[in-house]
Scaffold this motif. Structure first.
Motif, PDB file in Angstrom:
ATOM      1  N   LYS A  17       0.732  -1.016   0.061  1.00 22.47           N
ATOM      2  CA  LYS A  17      -0.032   0.008  -0.082  1.00 22.47           C
ATOM      3  C   LYS A  17       0.922   1.281   0.023  1.00 22.47           C
ATOM      4  O   LYS A  17       1.841   1.266   0.669  1.00 22.47           O
ATOM      5  N   LEU A  54     -12.328  -0.538  -9.085  1.00 21.20           N
ATOM      6  CA  LEU A  54     -12.454  -0.031  -7.923  1.00 21.20           C
ATOM      7  C   LEU A  54     -11.283   1.198  -7.513  1.00 21.20           C
ATOM      8  O   LEU A  54     -11.744   2.156  -6.795  1.00 21.20           O
ATOM      9  N   ALA A  55     -10.271   1.429  -8.015  1.00 17.03           N
ATOM     10  CA  ALA A  55      -9.228   2.416  -7.982  1.00 17.03           C
ATOM     11  C   ALA A  55      -9.897   3.628  -8.378  1.00 17.03           C
ATOM     12  O   ALA A  55      -9.772   4.686  -7.962  1.00 17.03           O
ATOM     13  N   TYR A  58     -12.325   4.841  -5.725  1.00 17.67           N
ATOM     14  CA  TYR A  58     -11.647   4.817  -4.447  1.00 17.67           C
ATOM     15  C   TYR A  58     -12.128   5.785  -3.627  1.00 17.67           C
ATOM     16  O   TYR A  58     -12.231   5.746  -2.405  1.00 17.67           O
ATOM     17  N   ASP A  59     -12.308   7.003  -4.376  1.00 12.86           N
ATOM     18  CA  ASP A  59     -12.607   8.351  -3.560  1.00 12.86           C
ATOM     19  C   ASP A  59     -13.708   8.253  -2.725  1.00 12.86           C
ATOM     20  O   ASP A  59     -13.944   8.633  -1.860  1.00 12.86           O
ATOM     21  N   PHE A  61     -15.468   5.447  -2.203  1.00 13.78           N
ATOM     22  CA  PHE A  61     -15.564   4.503  -1.031  1.00 13.78           C
ATOM     23  C   PHE A  61     -15.076   5.133   0.196  1.00 13.78           C
ATOM     24  O   PHE A  61     -15.355   4.959   1.341  1.00 13.78           O
ATOM     25  N   THR A  62     -13.975   5.977   0.232  1.00 12.03           N
ATOM     26  CA  THR A  62     -13.306   6.448   1.368  1.00 12.03           C
ATOM     27  C   THR A  62     -14.156   7.750   1.907  1.00 12.03           C
ATOM     28  O   THR A  62     -14.109   7.624   2.907  1.00 12.03           O
ATOM     29  N   GLU A  67     -12.756   1.204   3.712  1.00 13.27           N
ATOM     30  CA  GLU A  67     -11.462   0.624   3.239  1.00 13.27           C
ATOM     31  C   GLU A  67     -11.505  -0.493   2.288  1.00 13.27           C
ATOM     32  O   GLU A  67     -12.306  -1.362   2.458  1.00 13.27           O
ATOM     33  N   ILE A  68     -10.789  -0.682   1.398  1.00 14.74           N
ATOM     34  CA  ILE A  68     -10.539  -1.978   0.435  1.00 14.74           C
ATOM     35  C   ILE A  68      -9.721  -2.658   0.325  1.00 14.74           C
ATOM     36  O   ILE A  68      -8.406  -2.031   0.674  1.00 14.74           O
ATOM     37  N   ILE A  92      -4.028   2.040  -8.101  1.00 20.35           N
ATOM     38  CA  ILE A  92      -4.344   1.438  -7.040  1.00 20.35           C
ATOM     39  C   ILE A  92      -3.777   2.185  -5.647  1.00 20.35           C
ATOM     40  O   ILE A  92      -2.531   2.226  -5.648  1.00 20.35           O
ATOM     41  N   LYS A  93      -4.586   2.844  -4.866  1.00 24.02           N
ATOM     42  CA  LYS A  93      -4.196   3.212  -3.665  1.00 24.02           C
ATOM     43  C   LYS A  93      -4.510   2.608  -2.332  1.00 24.02           C
ATOM     44  O   LYS A  93      -4.313   2.916  -1.226  1.00 24.02           O
ATOM     45  N   TYR A  94      -5.734   1.617  -2.843  1.00 22.45           N
ATOM     46  CA  TYR A  94      -6.152   0.803  -1.616  1.00 22.45           C
ATOM     47  C   TYR A  94      -5.054  -0.303  -1.285  1.00 22.45           C
ATOM     48  O   TYR A  94      -4.040  -0.446  -2.069  1.00 22.45           O
TER      49      TYR A  94
END
Length: 187
Positions: A17, A54-55, A58-59, A61-62, A67-68, A92-94
């Motif tokens: 990560k 997902l990436a 992701y914003d 989701f956050t 969290e993923i 990907i940031k998760y």
């Protein structure tokens, strides 16, 4: 047996990560909403399209406090190499959990018997560490982050509004239902 409404089992896994290797345990998951997103293997075909989706979201989701954790039976080293070499995975940031021992994959009962790879499974875990949603698809069927977000919003709504449920196709802000004797046979 369904894992819905069961608490996640203890685990320890190495992950990649934010350009670093980290250790993740079940204790790190508790206290927030989490998605465990299992996929068969790095450097494959459907998997990078799902992980990129997902990436790209992701914003969102956050912002929902989610969290993923993407999970495959590859190592955290493989995740880093894939992240460094693929434009899609590079977004990907998760957290990308490595699970070469199969501990996490087996805990979620998503390991393909005799193959050593995870099935394509998605699990939503609430802040208490309880699985609220699970979905498993066949190898060739990719998942959709927008549909996952809709289900997360419904789960969060139900958790914060006891006595209400979300009907089919429910979207945030729409009418919910309050199950009661008065509703029986009227829907």
């Amino acid at each position: 047996m369904s894992l819905v409404n069961t608490e996640i089992k203890p685990f320890t896994a190495q992950a990649f990560k934010d350009g670093k290797f980290i250790t993740v345990t079940e204790a790190d998951v508790k206290g927030k909403w989490s998605v465990f997103f299992f996929y068969p293997a790095d450097f494959t075909f459907v998997c990078p399209t799902e992980l990129e989706d997902l990436a790209d979201n992701y914003d969102v989701f956050t912002r929902l406090g989610v969290e993923i954790y993407s999970v495959s039976t590859d190592t955290h080293f493989s995740h880093k190499a894939w992240h460094d070499s693929s434009p899609a995975i590079g977004k990907i940031k998760y957290t990308m959990l490595g699970d070469p021992s199969g501990q996490v994959t087996n805990n979620f009962e998503i390991m393909r018997p005799g193959v050593g790879l995870a099935d394509r499974g998605t699990f939503l875990v609430d802040p208490q560490g309880v699985i609220q949603f699970m979905e498993v698809t066949a190898e060739g069927i990719g998942r959709n982050a927008i549909e996952l977000l809709r289900k997360i919003k419904a789960a969060q709504y139900v958790a914060s509004h006891p006595g209400e449920v979300c009907p089919a196709k429910w979207e945030e802000g729409e009418k919910t239902l309050a199950p009661s004797l008065d509703l029986v046979g009227k829907i």
